[in-house]
Design a protein around this motif. Structure first.
Motif, PDB file in Angstrom:
ATOM      1  N   TYR A   1      86.227  49.455  41.621  1.00 18.43           N
ATOM      2  CA  TYR A   1      86.509  50.148  39.873  1.00 18.43           C
ATOM      3  C   TYR A   1      86.377  51.634  40.069  1.00 18.43           C
ATOM      4  CZ  TYR A   1      86.098  45.209  38.471  1.00 18.43           C
ATOM      5  OH  TYR A   1      86.196  43.863  38.386  1.00 18.43           O
ATOM      6  N   LEU A   2      87.508  52.095  39.409  1.00 19.47           N
ATOM      7  CA  LEU A   2      87.513  53.751  39.158  1.00 19.47           C
ATOM      8  C   LEU A   2      86.485  54.007  38.132  1.00 19.47           C
ATOM      9  CD1 LEU A   2      88.581  56.424  39.660  1.00 19.47           C
ATOM     10  CD2 LEU A   2      90.310  55.965  37.712  1.00 19.47           C
ATOM     11  N   GLN A   3      85.171  54.858  38.274  1.00 18.11           N
ATOM     12  CA  GLN A   3      84.092  55.154  37.770  1.00 18.11           C
ATOM     13  C   GLN A   3      84.222  56.315  37.082  1.00 18.11           C
ATOM     14  OE1 GLN A   3      80.681  54.533  40.298  1.00 18.11           O
ATOM     15  NE2 GLN A   3      80.896  52.385  39.902  1.00 18.11           N
ATOM     16  N   PHE A   4      84.699  57.344  37.628  1.00 17.85           N
ATOM     17  CA  PHE A   4      84.510  58.640  37.139  1.00 17.85           C
ATOM     18  C   PHE A   4      85.662  59.634  37.702  1.00 17.85           C
ATOM     19  CE2 PHE A   4      83.193  62.897  36.731  1.00 17.85           C
ATOM     20  CZ  PHE A   4      82.814  63.045  35.493  1.00 17.85           C
ATOM     21  N   VAL A   5      86.429  60.471  37.067  1.00 21.12           N
ATOM     22  CA  VAL A   5      87.465  61.350  37.387  1.00 21.12           C
ATOM     23  C   VAL A   5      87.011  62.783  37.040  1.00 21.12           C
ATOM     24  CG1 VAL A   5      89.796  62.097  37.161  1.00 21.12           C
ATOM     25  CG2 VAL A   5      89.213  59.457  37.188  1.00 21.12           C
ATOM     26  N   ARG A   6      87.040  63.561  37.847  1.00 16.32           N
ATOM     27  CA  ARG A   6      86.446  64.954  37.658  1.00 16.32           C
ATOM     28  C   ARG A   6      87.857  65.824  37.369  1.00 16.32           C
ATOM     29  NH1 ARG A   6      83.416  63.457  42.203  1.00 16.32           N
ATOM     30  NH2 ARG A   6      81.013  63.812  41.887  1.00 16.32           N
ATOM     31  N   HIS A   7      88.235  65.904  36.131  1.00 12.31           N
ATOM     32  CA  HIS A   7      89.459  66.262  35.623  1.00 12.31           C
ATOM     33  C   HIS A   7      89.538  67.971  35.916  1.00 12.31           C
ATOM     34  CE1 HIS A   7      89.384  62.834  33.010  1.00 12.31           C
ATOM     35  NE2 HIS A   7      90.452  62.588  33.472  1.00 12.31           N
ATOM     36  N   ARG A   8      88.498  68.662  35.890  1.00 13.49           N
ATOM     37  CA  ARG A   8      88.393  69.877  36.204  1.00 13.49           C
ATOM     38  C   ARG A   8      88.842  70.178  37.870  1.00 13.49           C
ATOM     39  NH1 ARG A   8      83.038  72.423  35.598  1.00 13.49           N
ATOM     40  NH2 ARG A   8      82.230  70.249  36.284  1.00 13.49           N
ATOM     41  N   THR A   9      88.271  69.439  38.591  1.00  9.99           N
ATOM     42  CA  THR A   9      88.627  69.484  40.013  1.00  9.99           C
ATOM     43  C   THR A   9      90.086  69.373  40.134  1.00  9.99           C
ATOM     44  OG1 THR A   9      86.540  68.944  40.684  1.00  9.99           O
ATOM     45  CG2 THR A   9      88.073  68.861  42.337  1.00  9.99           C
ATOM     46  N   LEU A  10      90.619  68.186  39.517  1.00  8.74           N
ATOM     47  CA  LEU A  10      91.960  68.156  39.712  1.00  8.74           C
ATOM     48  C   LEU A  10      92.880  69.088  39.161  1.00  8.74           C
ATOM     49  CD1 LEU A  10      92.383  64.278  38.722  1.00  8.74           C
ATOM     50  CD2 LEU A  10      92.549  65.207  41.074  1.00  8.74           C
ATOM     51  N   VAL A  11      92.380  69.635  37.877  1.00 11.84           N
ATOM     52  CA  VAL A  11      93.315  70.828  37.455  1.00 11.84           C
ATOM     53  C   VAL A  11      93.320  72.106  38.469  1.00 11.84           C
ATOM     54  CG1 VAL A  11      93.245  72.564  35.795  1.00 11.84           C
ATOM     55  CG2 VAL A  11      92.920  70.056  34.965  1.00 11.84           C
ATOM     56  N   ARG A  12      92.111  72.277  38.892  1.00  9.72           N
ATOM     57  CA  ARG A  12      91.936  73.307  39.951  1.00  9.72           C
ATOM     58  C   ARG A  12      92.944  73.085  41.110  1.00  9.72           C
ATOM     59  NH1 ARG A  12      86.870  73.700  39.800  1.00  9.72           N
ATOM     60  NH2 ARG A  12      86.495  72.548  41.513  1.00  9.72           N
ATOM     61  N   MET A  13      92.921  71.862  41.866  1.00 11.62           N
ATOM     62  CA  MET A  13      93.649  71.557  42.687  1.00 11.62           C
ATOM     63  C   MET A  13      95.050  71.759  42.532  1.00 11.62           C
ATOM     64  SD  MET A  13      93.939  67.841  44.657  1.00 11.62           S
ATOM     65  CE  MET A  13      92.003  67.556  44.419  1.00 11.62           C
ATOM     66  N   ALA A  14      95.482  71.065  41.325  1.00 12.86           N
ATOM     67  CA  ALA A  14      97.104  71.102  40.993  1.00 12.86           C
ATOM     68  C   ALA A  14      97.646  72.635  40.845  1.00 12.86           C
ATOM     69  CB  ALA A  14      97.178  70.361  39.754  1.00 12.86           C
ATOM     70  N   ALA A  15      96.541  73.478  40.157  1.00  9.94           N
ATOM     71  CA  ALA A  15      97.106  74.906  39.601  1.00  9.94           C
ATOM     72  C   ALA A  15      97.296  75.815  41.137  1.00  9.94           C
ATOM     73  CB  ALA A  15      96.064  75.496  39.055  1.00  9.94           C
ATOM     74  N   GLU A  16      96.364  75.248  42.284  1.00  8.43           N
ATOM     75  CA  GLU A  16      96.482  76.016  43.471  1.00  8.43           C
ATOM     76  C   GLU A  16      97.852  75.650  44.090  1.00  8.43           C
ATOM     77  OE1 GLU A  16      92.926  75.083  45.592  1.00  8.43           O
ATOM     78  OE2 GLU A  16      91.754  76.314  44.322  1.00  8.43           O
ATOM     79  N   LEU A  17      98.122  74.279  44.003  1.00 10.06           N
ATOM     80  CA  LEU A  17      99.377  73.957  44.514  1.00 10.06           C
ATOM     81  C   LEU A  17     100.549  74.069  43.693  1.00 10.06           C
ATOM     82  CD1 LEU A  17      98.071  70.648  46.139  1.00 10.06           C
ATOM     83  CD2 LEU A  17      98.459  72.594  47.328  1.00 10.06           C
ATOM     84  N   ASP A  18     100.558  74.598  42.381  1.00 14.50           N
ATOM     85  CA  ASP A  18     101.659  74.625  41.396  1.00 14.50           C
ATOM     86  C   ASP A  18     102.260  73.400  41.261  1.00 14.50           C
ATOM     87  OD1 ASP A  18     102.985  75.828  39.505  1.00 14.50           O
ATOM     88  OD2 ASP A  18     104.786  76.471  40.960  1.00 14.50           O
ATOM     89  N   ALA A  19     101.358  72.317  40.968  1.00 14.69           N
ATOM     90  CA  ALA A  19     101.784  70.886  40.970  1.00 14.69           C
ATOM     91  C   ALA A  19     101.393  70.426  39.639  1.00 14.69           C
ATOM     92  CB  ALA A  19     101.356  69.937  42.203  1.00 14.69           C
TER      93      ALA A  19
END
Length: 448
Positions: free
Chosen positions: A228-246
């Protein structure tokens, strides 16, 4: 961003709280530290560097050993009793409330503190027992430590009495339902949504345009593990996507079950998908159970499960179902008034980097009403209470779309009443409540 930090802290607290070992280990550590202090004072008193107060228990080494051995035996016996009471409580909760309610009892602080108090005292007593022995000026007896042992045992008796009282009250069904409803309110407040930050310009493609790009040329990111998906770290995903311009679109929300290797998210451009997949383990948490940190529907499902069990032929407890409907209505009033989760997360420059799929208001209403309605065939009391709840929720709505969702539920309840309730007087009672829903909707809709 502050709300995201709060949600992550809440998830960490929940993960630590839903177990029976953290608090006992902390209390054992405190017991060891306390013993180090009292043992140091006992040694100083033995050397003549310190004079102990007159209220400290005295006596010879043999008497001290007998007292401490008796304490240790009694404490380990009581620990077994506490374990037995806890197991009986968990068994009762599983059969009466459902297996998913076990989490509520395991995370109970009183149970954890009681267990930790007795285990910590036992460790302290054993440490005091093993240090009794010969020394340079005769037997060294830790008189202060023994006195503290007596005080701890007296405190343990008070804890045991309160624990028994707490267990007797905590297994009462209205308390269990109210506790789950309180967790639902906390989850609603935590996930109510965060307004756009002042001063940040929203730039880049719109959400609709990004959805189209993701559908046409995005690449899938597989789930690294099942659960079960329990928790998503949205800040980590935003930072990761920004670095990749994705841009990352999460195709599942917390509470959904993930199958390893199946699609978890979609990434655009497709070239960024491999890097996102390698880093995704740091951005989400899966487990064997659902949690409330980002899964508001979980609390709704818990109340619905209790209500459905109460309507079963084996239980046949209509009043429990009515209580669940009352609390579900209270929670949905909060949702209608101020729960607006943000489906997009932007980086510091204002570009959309993460797109989510939060549970909708319509879906929450359906989860809260439909299963109970389906189980309440031919039961006018439950149908009436559901319509009463719809009246309360309707009064808190802010849009016509919200009210249309409630009207659809009211119409289904009215149809079920006509088809399954045999007594005309009961059908009339249900119909009057249905008309009350229509009247509130007409008042809120205004003229025309």
């Amino acid at each position: 961003m502050i709300r995201g930090v709060h949600l992550e802290a809440q998830w960490r607290r929940e993960a630590l709280r839903t177990n029976l070992w953290v608090v006992p280990i902390l209390e054992v550590g405190l017991a060891v530290l306390l013993f180090v202090v009292t043992w140091s004072l006992d040694r100083a008193a033995y050397r003549g560097d310190l004079e102990l107060p007159s209220w400290v228990i005295g006596g010879a080494a043999d008497a001290a050993r007998q007292i401490l051995a008796a304490m240790a035996a009694a404490l380990i016996t009581v620990v077994g009793v506490v374990f037995s009471i806890m197991i009986v409580t968990l068994t009762l909760a599983s059969t009466q409330f459902g297996p998913r309610m076990l989490r509520t009892f395991i995370r109970d602080r009183t149970t954890q503190l009681t267990l930790g108090t007795f285990v910590g005292t036992f460790v302290y007593v054993m440490l005091s027992l093993v240090v009794i022995g010969p020394a340079s000026h005769g037997d060294l007896v830790p008189h202060l430590s023994i006195t503290v042992c007596m005080a701890l045992v007296m405190a343990d008796l008070a804890v045991l009495i309160y624990f028994i009282h707490h267990i007797a009250t905590s297994i009462q069904l209205p308390r269990v339902i109210a506790g789950i409803a309180a967790e639902l309110s906390e989850a609603i407040e935590a996930g109510a949504g965060e307004p756009e930050r002042v001063g940040v310009v929203t730039t880049g493609p719109s959400a609709d345009e990004l959805h189209a790009r993701l559908d046409s040329s995005g690449a899938a990111v597989p789930a690294p593990a099942s659960g079960y998906l329990q928790f998503v770290r949205h800040r980590t995903l935003v930072r990761m996507a920004a670095e990749l311009d994705a841009v990352i679109r999460l195709d599942h929300r917390p509470g959904h079950f993930l199958v390893q290797g199946h699609q978890l998210a979609t990434v655009w451009p497709a070239e960024a998908a491999p890097e996102v997949a390698r880093s995704f383990a740091r951005a989400h948490v899966t487990g064997s159970t659902r949690t409330l940190a980002q899964d508001i529907a979980f609390a709704v499902d818990q109340l619905v499960e209790i209500a459905i069990r109460a309507l079963s032929n084996a239980v046949n407890d209509t009043f429990t179902t009515l209580t669940c409907v009352d609390w579900l209505g209270e929670g949905l009033c909060r949702v209608a008034a101020g729960w607006h989760p943000n489906p997009v997360h932007r980086d510091e420059s204002g570009h959309i980097r993460v797109m989510t799929a939060p549970v909708s208001y319509e879906r929450l209403v359906q989860r809260a009403f439909e299963k109970i309605r389906q189980a309440a065939v031919g039961m006018p009391a439950v149908l009436i209470r559901q319509l009463d709840a719809l009246v309360e929720i309707m009064s808190e709505t802010t849009t016509e779309q919200q009210r249309e969702v409630l009207l659809a539920q009211a119409e289904m309840i009215e149809r079920l009443s006509r088809e399954s309730v045999s007594e005309p007087a009961d059908r009339d009672d249900v119909h009057r409540r249905y008309l009350a829903v229509l009247a509130v909707h007409a008042d809120l809709a205004g003229p025309g």
